[in-house]
Design a protein around this motif. Sequence first.
Motif, mmCIF file in Angstrom:
data_model
loop_
_atom_site.group_PDB
_atom_site.id
_atom_site.type_symbol
_atom_site.label_atom_id
_atom_site.label_comp_id
_atom_site.label_asym_id
_atom_site.label_seq_id
_atom_site.Cartn_x
_atom_site.Cartn_y
_atom_site.Cartn_z
ATOM 1 N N ALA A 1 11.759 17.710 -7.263
ATOM 2 C CA ALA A 1 12.436 16.440 -7.477
ATOM 3 C C ALA A 1 12.831 15.801 -6.151
ATOM 4 C CB ALA A 1 13.670 16.651 -8.352
ATOM 5 N N MET A 2 13.351 16.586 -5.235
ATOM 6 C CA MET A 2 13.750 16.055 -3.930
ATOM 7 C C MET A 2 12.543 15.537 -3.163
ATOM 8 S SD MET A 2 16.599 18.925 -2.854
ATOM 9 C CE MET A 2 17.102 18.087 -1.340
ATOM 10 N N PHE A 3 11.433 16.263 -3.236
ATOM 11 C CA PHE A 3 10.236 15.818 -2.524
ATOM 12 C C PHE A 3 9.741 14.481 -3.063
ATOM 13 C CE2 PHE A 3 5.648 15.419 -2.251
ATOM 14 C CZ PHE A 3 5.437 15.558 -0.887
ATOM 15 N N PHE A 4 9.608 14.360 -4.395
ATOM 16 C CA PHE A 4 9.113 13.117 -4.978
ATOM 17 C C PHE A 4 10.046 11.952 -4.699
ATOM 18 C CE2 PHE A 4 6.480 15.753 -8.025
ATOM 19 C CZ PHE A 4 5.280 15.281 -7.565
ATOM 20 N N ALA A 5 11.357 12.217 -4.631
ATOM 21 C CA ALA A 5 12.308 11.140 -4.363
ATOM 22 C C ALA A 5 12.167 10.601 -2.950
ATOM 23 C CB ALA A 5 13.736 11.644 -4.575
ATOM 24 N N ALA A 6 11.863 11.482 -1.999
ATOM 25 C CA ALA A 6 11.921 11.100 -0.588
ATOM 26 C C ALA A 6 10.610 10.580 -0.031
ATOM 27 C CB ALA A 6 12.382 12.302 0.245
ATOM 28 N N THR A 7 9.470 11.068 -0.519
ATOM 29 C CA THR A 7 8.216 10.736 0.159
ATOM 30 C C THR A 7 7.769 9.297 -0.075
ATOM 31 O OG1 THR A 7 7.036 11.743 -1.703
ATOM 32 C CG2 THR A 7 7.314 13.072 0.291
ATOM 33 N N GLY A 8 8.091 8.713 -1.237
ATOM 34 C CA GLY A 8 7.731 7.313 -1.448
ATOM 35 C C GLY A 8 8.327 6.399 -0.405
ATOM 36 N N PRO A 9 9.667 6.415 -0.214
ATOM 37 C CA PRO A 9 10.252 5.593 0.841
ATOM 38 C C PRO A 9 9.739 5.940 2.239
ATOM 39 C CG PRO A 9 11.942 6.354 -0.681
ATOM 40 C CD PRO A 9 10.675 7.075 -1.052
ATOM 41 N N LEU A 10 9.464 7.227 2.515
ATOM 42 C CA LEU A 10 8.982 7.600 3.844
ATOM 43 C C LEU A 10 7.625 6.973 4.138
ATOM 44 C CD1 LEU A 10 9.940 11.386 4.101
ATOM 45 C CD2 LEU A 10 10.715 9.549 5.604
ATOM 46 N N VAL A 11 6.690 7.095 3.188
ATOM 47 C CA VAL A 11 5.348 6.553 3.405
ATOM 48 C C VAL A 11 5.383 5.027 3.479
ATOM 49 C CG1 VAL A 11 3.052 6.306 2.399
ATOM 50 C CG2 VAL A 11 4.170 8.530 2.403
ATOM 51 N N MET A 12 6.033 4.402 2.502
ATOM 52 C CA MET A 12 6.029 2.946 2.446
ATOM 53 C C MET A 12 6.853 2.329 3.574
ATOM 54 S SD MET A 12 4.040 2.610 -0.091
ATOM 55 C CE MET A 12 4.123 1.045 -0.925
ATOM 56 N N GLY A 13 7.872 3.046 4.039
ATOM 57 C CA GLY A 13 8.692 2.525 5.125
ATOM 58 C C GLY A 13 8.098 2.726 6.494
ATOM 59 N N SER A 14 7.007 3.480 6.599
ATOM 60 C CA SER A 14 6.418 3.762 7.918
ATOM 61 C C SER A 14 5.320 2.776 8.297
ATOM 62 C CB SER A 14 5.836 5.184 7.923
ATOM 63 O OG SER A 14 4.766 5.297 7.003
ATOM 64 N N VAL A 15 4.997 1.835 7.399
ATOM 65 C CA VAL A 15 3.942 0.854 7.674
ATOM 66 C C VAL A 15 4.466 -0.541 7.378
ATOM 67 C CG1 VAL A 15 2.129 2.518 7.093
ATOM 68 C CG2 VAL A 15 2.997 0.989 5.327
ATOM 69 N N GLY A 16 3.722 -1.552 7.841
ATOM 70 C CA GLY A 16 4.095 -2.928 7.566
ATOM 71 C C GLY A 16 3.808 -3.315 6.129
ATOM 72 N N GLU A 17 4.361 -4.463 5.734
ATOM 73 C CA GLU A 17 4.184 -4.947 4.371
ATOM 74 C C GLU A 17 2.709 -5.107 4.008
ATOM 75 O OE1 GLU A 17 6.411 -5.617 2.027
ATOM 76 O OE2 GLU A 17 8.249 -5.270 3.154
ATOM 77 N N ARG A 18 1.901 -5.559 4.950
ATOM 78 C CA ARG A 18 0.494 -5.819 4.662
ATOM 79 C C ARG A 18 -0.283 -4.533 4.421
ATOM 80 N NH1 ARG A 18 -1.672 -10.754 6.083
ATOM 81 N NH2 ARG A 18 -3.689 -9.743 6.463
ATOM 82 N N GLU A 19 0.233 -3.394 4.876
ATOM 83 C CA GLU A 19 -0.525 -2.147 4.829
ATOM 84 C C GLU A 19 0.027 -1.160 3.813
ATOM 85 O OE1 GLU A 19 0.221 -1.508 8.898
ATOM 86 O OE2 GLU A 19 -1.700 -2.319 9.577
ATOM 87 N N GLN A 20 0.986 -1.581 2.994
ATOM 88 C CA GLN A 20 1.598 -0.650 2.061
ATOM 89 C C GLN A 20 0.642 -0.223 0.957
ATOM 90 O OE1 GLN A 20 5.329 -2.400 0.804
ATOM 91 N NE2 GLN A 20 6.404 -1.548 2.589
ATOM 92 N N GLY A 21 -0.256 -1.125 0.547
ATOM 93 C CA GLY A 21 -1.209 -0.754 -0.491
ATOM 94 C C GLY A 21 -2.103 0.381 -0.058
ATOM 95 N N ILE A 22 -2.687 0.254 1.129
ATOM 96 C CA ILE A 22 -3.600 1.293 1.590
ATOM 97 C C ILE A 22 -2.835 2.559 1.947
ATOM 98 C CG2 ILE A 22 -3.665 0.748 4.072
ATOM 99 C CD1 ILE A 22 -6.619 1.568 1.722
ATOM 100 N N ALA A 23 -1.581 2.424 2.426
ATOM 101 C CA ALA A 23 -0.773 3.611 2.708
ATOM 102 C C ALA A 23 -0.522 4.397 1.433
ATOM 103 C CB ALA A 23 0.552 3.209 3.349
#
Length: 483
Positions: free
Chosen positions: A373-395
């Motif tokens: 549960a902790m892993f699933f909660a944290a990795t979405g924001p980590l991945v999406m927050g590490s790239v720009g808005e234009r690149e979130q889909g491919i990330a």
Amino acid sequence: MEAPPAPGRAVIVWTLVLTGAATFMTALDNLVVTTALPAIREDLDSGVGQLEWIVNGYTLPFACLLLPAAALGDRYGRRRLFALGVALFTAASAASALAGSTEMLIAGRALQGAGAALVFPLSLTLISATVPAERRGAAFGVWGAINGLAVAGGPLIGGIIVEHISWQWIFWVNVPLGLLLLPLIPLRLAESRVPGARLDPLGAVLAGSGMLGVLLGIVRGNDHGWTSAGVVGSFVAGGALLGAFLAWQLRARAPMVPLRLFRSRQFSASIGAGLLMSAGMFGSIFLLTQFLQLIQGYSPQEAGLRMLPWTAMPMVVTPLMGALSDRIGGRSIAAVGMLLMACGLGWFALLAEPDVGYPEQVPAFVLCGVGMAMFFAATGPLVMGSVGEREQGIASGVSNAMRELGASLGVAVLAAVFAANGGYESPDAFTDGLVPAVWGGAFTLLVATVVMLIAPRAHRAPRATGRPVAGSAPEPERAPAAR
């Protein structure tokens, strides 16, 4: 310039409900079929190899099409492609339920995997485009809870349906949900796309075929031999195609996966940790669910009920951890989660005996459930927050593709460890193979913990301001206000 108005609470709720329901449906079918395989084998007179392809027929197109699906969503509209994925998955579920032969069922499963590849990555980008930055951790926590419950609850749900109705209904249950979602998606979801996004057809072909080659080698390795010509050839061809894909991405004007994304330690560490987590956890789940049924004598439904201390955790813990990640960042939460999963698997490995009592297993179930549960909660924001808005889909596509690759790799490798040390001949032989395999899963999760700690510490999401971010996508089109 004034900031565009923030989306209302109703819009955010509708986004979470619709994306959560669709991804629950697709994530559930990753594992729900496993408890139905004995009934399918008897009804359709399927061989062992055919049963494997009922499982792999879903995972292969799912993993191979994730990256092209994310790119298509950026170009033609994420809501539009998301709805197409739901429609395809719903139709494929009906086709699978009506299948009168193993070959027809495998074809239906492949179409399900293609539909899921459209739904899964685009659900994250739809949430990211709608939810303000300071609330995305909580939103991704809800999304992660729903998907964690679907993945972990698959054996229980499948067992109940097969035991009390029939195996066809593990597919029929998707149809009314899909039909309910289809008219709501255009009414209640905001459309978003990346202006000026261009497709990379050659990159899509190279990435998809390369992933297919590697995955074929993995899923066929145990049965055909890891050094057999067919398996080695699959790895060589897949590796060469992926190498060509990377070379093309360095030259392409509009690469499907800009390799500069991997310069971010947060992005690279999150992707690597996700792959290792899937390998260690899902490879272990594959064997532990068999242990409960084959060795401890529980029916599919009874085994699923006894895993509730594990499967119920995501619904309770993930939303809380998602909200906490908005305050402290997701790195520490994800690392602690994987450490708890490693401890849970280590607990199983220490006590695994044919006659071990269920109460002794409960703490291990709880540790694995809380950690997942902790892993699933944290990795979405980590991945999406590490790239720009234009690149979130491919990330999102890269993240999900690597997790799917990790799950396939983990099942194959830990099954090979199991076969090398034990077998199905007797309860003692099974546990002789189970123990080193589960220790392997625990070690993999420890490595994943170290990889996650390489990522820089993320800070609380900034509050929204009226100043546009350079290079970001404009405000998405708004869905009609919910009444």
